[in-house]
Every structure is written in C-alpha cells, then in structure tokens.
Design a protein around this motif. Sequence first.
Motif, PDB file in Angstrom:
ATOM      1  N   CYS A 192      -4.856  -2.593  -1.349  1.00 10.75           N
ATOM      2  CA  CYS A 192      -4.188  -3.874  -1.057  1.00 10.75           C
ATOM      3  C   CYS A 192      -3.928  -3.986   0.443  1.00 10.75           C
ATOM      4  CB  CYS A 192      -2.881  -3.937  -1.835  1.00 10.75           C
ATOM      5  SG  CYS A 192      -1.847  -5.339  -1.392  1.00 10.75           S
ATOM      6  N   GLN A 194      -1.686  -5.597   1.868  1.00  7.97           N
ATOM      7  CA  GLN A 194      -0.269  -5.712   2.194  1.00  7.97           C
ATOM      8  C   GLN A 194       0.501  -4.417   1.953  1.00  7.97           C
ATOM      9  OE1 GLN A 194       0.767  -9.642   1.782  1.00  7.97           O
ATOM     10  NE2 GLN A 194       2.930  -9.301   1.338  1.00  7.97           N
ATOM     11  N   CYS A 195       0.381  -3.860   0.730  1.00 10.03           N
ATOM     12  CA  CYS A 195       1.168  -2.654   0.419  1.00 10.03           C
ATOM     13  C   CYS A 195       0.329  -1.376   0.542  1.00 10.03           C
ATOM     14  CB  CYS A 195       1.771  -2.760  -0.976  1.00 10.03           C
ATOM     15  SG  CYS A 195       0.531  -2.761  -2.289  1.00 10.03           S
ATOM     16  N   CYS A 226      -3.011  -7.142  -3.999  1.00 11.42           N
ATOM     17  CA  CYS A 226      -2.664  -6.865  -5.401  1.00 11.42           C
ATOM     18  C   CYS A 226      -1.816  -8.000  -5.963  1.00 11.42           C
ATOM     19  CB  CYS A 226      -1.961  -5.518  -5.529  1.00 11.42           C
ATOM     20  SG  CYS A 226      -0.282  -5.497  -4.911  1.00 11.42           S
ATOM     21  N   CYS A 229       1.893  -8.257  -4.688  1.00  9.64           N
ATOM     22  CA  CYS A 229       2.075  -8.780  -3.326  1.00  9.64           C
ATOM     23  C   CYS A 229       1.685 -10.255  -3.251  1.00  9.64           C
ATOM     24  CB  CYS A 229       1.243  -7.978  -2.331  1.00  9.64           C
ATOM     25  SG  CYS A 229       1.774  -6.279  -2.174  1.00  9.64           S
TER      26      CYS A 229
HETATM   27 ZN    ZN Z   1      -0.017  -4.962  -2.681  1.00  7.77          ZN
END
Ligand code: ZN
Length: 314
Positions: A192, A194-195, A226, A229
């Motif tokens: 992902c 973001q995370c 994901c 997120c």
């Molecule tokens: Zn994520």
Amino acid sequence: MIIKTNAIVLNIRPFSESSHIVNWLTDAHGRITTIIKGAQRPRNIFLGQYDLFYTCELLFYLRLFQGLHIVKECFPLKHRAAFRTYWPGTACASYFSGLAAKTAPLYAPQKHLYALLETALDFFAGQVDEADIVSYGRDGQPVRPSFKRATGQGCPALPGSTSSNTHLQTGLFWFELKLLGSLGYAPRLDACLQCHQPMSTSGAGVSADGRRVPISFSAARGGVICGKCAGQGRETSGRIAPDSFALLKFWQAARNIHAIRNVVCSERQLKDVGAILGSFLQHHLESENTGREAAFSILRQWRGTSFNQERFSP
Ligand SMILES: [Zn+2]
C-alpha cells in the motif's frame, strides 16, 4: 564520421520533392533523425531497403548539432511483412513504436528500449523466436540474446485466430509494463502506498475490524492503496477488482512475454487492466491515448463476438 548500427524505423515523412525524413531507434545511438536523399525518385538505391517497422543495418554520416544525419547505405534485416495485411498487429505496432519514440531521447543509447521494441514488433507481427525473446534478469535489466533473424516459428500470435488477438492485447499490456519498468516508472503493486503494508495476492485489503475490502489504484500516486487507507483518505482513485489486480501483478512480475500465452481474460478484465495502465501512462509519461485507443478499438472489432469468456484463475 560514418556510423554503422542496427536501427528500427519509427516513422517516415516526405521532404522536398525527392527525399524522406526517417526517424529511427538505433541499437547504439538512441533515437536519431536522418534524411534519405533521392528516396522518392523512381530509381534510387534505397528502394525497398526500409519501410515502417523494418529493422535495418544503417550507415549514416553523423552530423551532431548540424541538422539531419545523411544516410549513406541501408539494408533490411527484418521486413515484418505481416504488417502489410495483419491490421490488429499493425495497430499495436504503430501505437507501441510511437510510445517508444516519445520516451526515447535523442542520441542517448538505450539498449533495453531497443531490445524491447524489437521483441514487441516481432510479437505483433507473429514472428517471435525463442532465441529472440527479451527476458528480464533478477536485477530487472533486460537480457536479449545476440541478434538473429526471425523465422516465424514458435510464434504466439497467429494471424486470424481469435485467441491470438486476445494475446495481442495482453501482450501490449506486458510491453507497456516493461517499458514503464525500464524507465523507472513501474507502478507499485506489492504494498500500500499509504501504510506500506504488503498487499495480499488476492488484492484485497483488510480493515481494522478484519473485513476484506477492495483495494484502489491511484494513477497520480503511482500504485495501489489498501481498502482501509482508501476509505480514510481523499484519494481520487478507482476500485480495482481482485482478479484484475492479480493479472496486473502477474504480468509485472513475469520476466518473459511467454507468460501471457496461457492466460485467457474476460472482456471485463481486459477493460479493467487497460483503463488502469492507460491512466497511469497518461499521468507519468504524458502520453496521448489516441493511438492506444485506436489500437484497442481495432482489436475489439477484430475479436468480434466469438470472444472466449473463460476467466483467469490466479
Ligand atoms: Zn494502506
């Protein structure tokens, strides 16, 4: 200075009353533009020696920063005659060579791009030899055996066959992914954005309460996000079906064009992957989609209604 190199014809334009301007992607000198004097005269030494998508042995006078290079001699190594009658393959070749021309800078040797375009044109013409296939090593760099004439044996694309036209489209996706990878723009599909959590092979994300939620693809950010997120953020990204994501991931990891041979996709999967790659190319290479859409439109028409709806099972 006279230079000798192998080169692929990208485009040809008339110039004055008797000459041609030809754009080439060369093996050792990147993209170059040459003038072929007298090419439009009825009797000239270049007649039949070059045409669109030919691979040629080229001899030219290098005139760096002094205008067009002048071609001295030209000899065809691969004609790819199938492009004269096999229109789906020609549409793919036209689009992909245009994309290669756009991304190849002048005079900068890019052997990986040359090898990729060479293989792509052989594939679209239905002339891929085992020995001519470009593969990718563990370091991500292309590995192509020494130059060899195509014989047309072992070709994955057989003109007129329904499944071969599906292979043309999936092949086009594979070549787009390899082109992006070789330029350093490969979409991030393993985790992902973001995370940074790894994506499962099914492509689904996992929410805080353990629910499976679909993931999204953000062309602007260059990868997947994901479900957890994507639900929290303000991403302008689109949901991607797990099977389409699995296809994209499989083709990106595949080191060899033969990986597409045993994959049969539904129209919906082709549409999903095509839309994702199209928006990604537009964002990161600023490529016009006109040639791409024209190629896909021709492929769809060629397939007609007898398309095999068998689903891909990752
Ligand atoms: Zn994520």
